[in-house]
Structures are given as C-alpha cells and as structure tokens.
Design a protein around this motif. Structure first.
Motif, mmCIF file in Angstrom:
data_model
loop_
_atom_site.group_PDB
_atom_site.id
_atom_site.type_symbol
_atom_site.label_atom_id
_atom_site.label_comp_id
_atom_site.label_asym_id
_atom_site.label_seq_id
_atom_site.Cartn_x
_atom_site.Cartn_y
_atom_site.Cartn_z
ATOM 1 N N THR A 93 9.074 25.262 80.973
ATOM 2 C CA THR A 93 8.728 26.617 81.363
ATOM 3 C C THR A 93 8.575 27.447 80.093
ATOM 4 O O THR A 93 9.268 27.197 79.101
ATOM 5 N N ARG A 94 7.656 28.403 80.121
ATOM 6 C CA ARG A 94 7.407 29.242 78.939
ATOM 7 C C ARG A 94 8.232 30.521 79.045
ATOM 8 O O ARG A 94 8.174 31.209 80.048
ATOM 9 N N ILE A 95 9.004 30.808 77.980
ATOM 10 C CA ILE A 95 9.812 32.017 77.937
ATOM 11 C C ILE A 95 9.589 32.733 76.613
ATOM 12 O O ILE A 95 9.152 32.136 75.633
ATOM 13 N N LEU A 96 9.910 34.019 76.594
ATOM 14 C CA LEU A 96 9.800 34.842 75.396
ATOM 15 C C LEU A 96 11.183 34.960 74.770
ATOM 16 O O LEU A 96 12.139 35.357 75.436
ATOM 17 N N VAL A 97 11.293 34.577 73.491
ATOM 18 C CA VAL A 97 12.591 34.554 72.818
ATOM 19 C C VAL A 97 12.471 35.121 71.403
ATOM 20 O O VAL A 97 11.397 35.096 70.816
ATOM 21 N N PRO A 98 13.594 35.599 70.855
ATOM 22 C CA PRO A 98 13.587 36.008 69.447
ATOM 23 C C PRO A 98 13.715 34.787 68.543
ATOM 24 O O PRO A 98 14.411 33.827 68.875
ATOM 25 N N LEU A 99 13.035 34.840 67.420
ATOM 26 C CA LEU A 99 13.132 33.782 66.419
ATOM 27 C C LEU A 99 14.036 34.243 65.287
ATOM 28 O O LEU A 99 14.389 35.429 65.194
ATOM 29 N N ALA A 111 12.488 23.250 81.978
ATOM 30 C CA ALA A 111 12.366 24.044 83.208
ATOM 31 C C ALA A 111 13.727 24.166 83.872
ATOM 32 O O ALA A 111 14.496 23.217 83.932
ATOM 33 N N GLY A 112 14.019 25.366 84.343
ATOM 34 C CA GLY A 112 15.278 25.612 85.021
ATOM 35 C C GLY A 112 16.405 26.000 84.092
ATOM 36 O O GLY A 112 17.485 26.350 84.546
ATOM 37 N N SER A 113 16.168 25.970 82.785
ATOM 38 C CA SER A 113 17.234 26.309 81.839
ATOM 39 C C SER A 113 16.880 27.552 81.031
ATOM 40 O O SER A 113 17.515 27.832 80.035
#
Length: 125
Positions: A93-99, A111-113
């Motif tokens: 699944t594609r998510i937006l996160v800080p690097l 997916a699911g995590s």
C-alpha cells in the motif's frame, strides 16, 4: 499536473524496472526512511516478475525502534505515480511518510501495516 516525491528502497530503483514502469530512467537522490524494517515477500504477478527479474521483493514493515532503511527519492508526476501504483501488487500500500531529510514522500509498505497517510486519505484532503 502535480509533482510528488516517491521513495524507493527496492525494485523501483532498478533502471530496467523504471524503463518498464515509467518508460524512462528516473533521476533521484539518496535518503532514508525510519521506523520500518526490511523484509521480503514473494510476488506472483508475472509482469512484475518479468520487469524486476525476481519473485522475491523487499517490503517495509513498521517497527517501534529507530532504524534507517536507505533508498532513493524520485520526483514524479501524477502519471508516474499511477504507473507505480499499477506496478506494485496488492501486497503493498502507498503511504505518505517523512524521510530522514525531512522531506515527505510516498512509499510502498506491506499492505495492512500502514502508519502514514494513505493515498486515499491524501486525496480527501
């Protein structure tokens, strides 16, 4: 058309996969994602296996402790992001996160995590 940052720690870094998915090789820069560990999954999609050359693909899973998974950040447009979504199978699944750099980027995780903002949630904002 919007631009987005896409972080890759796996097969999307491979030039042959980029040519297959995006029709060209992407320019990127090194960065890291934290709060995840690297695992593996077995892919069964023949097109993905053909593009990557392997059925075994890396996958990120969230962890409580500090980790740093290196990868590359690419600037992509809406069409590129849609192409990446099509390439990544339902196990991701594609998510937006800080690097680590402080930038916000899309990344594919197990997916699911997901622990970030999903693509569906981002489109609602």
């Amino acid at each position: 058309m919007s631009t987005h940052l896409l972080f890759s720690y796996g097969t999307l870094r491979q030039p042959e996969v980029q040519r297959s998915v995006f029709g060209r090789e992407l320019d990127g820069r090194e960065d890291e994602i934290t709060g995840y560990e690297l695992g593996e999954i077995t892919i069964t999609d023949p097109a993905v296996i053909a593009a990557s050359g392997s059925a075994i693909h890396p996958v990120l899973r969230p962890v409580e402790h500090e980790t740093g998974i290196p990868g590359r950040v690419f600037t992509v447009d809406d069409d590129d992001l849609a192409a990446a979504d099509k390439y990544e199978v339902a196990d991701y699944t594609r998510i937006l996160v800080p690097l680590r750099s402080g930038a916000q980027a899309w990344v594919y995780v197990l997916a699911g995590s997901d622990t970030g903002i999903t693509a569906a949630e981002a489109s609602d904002t």
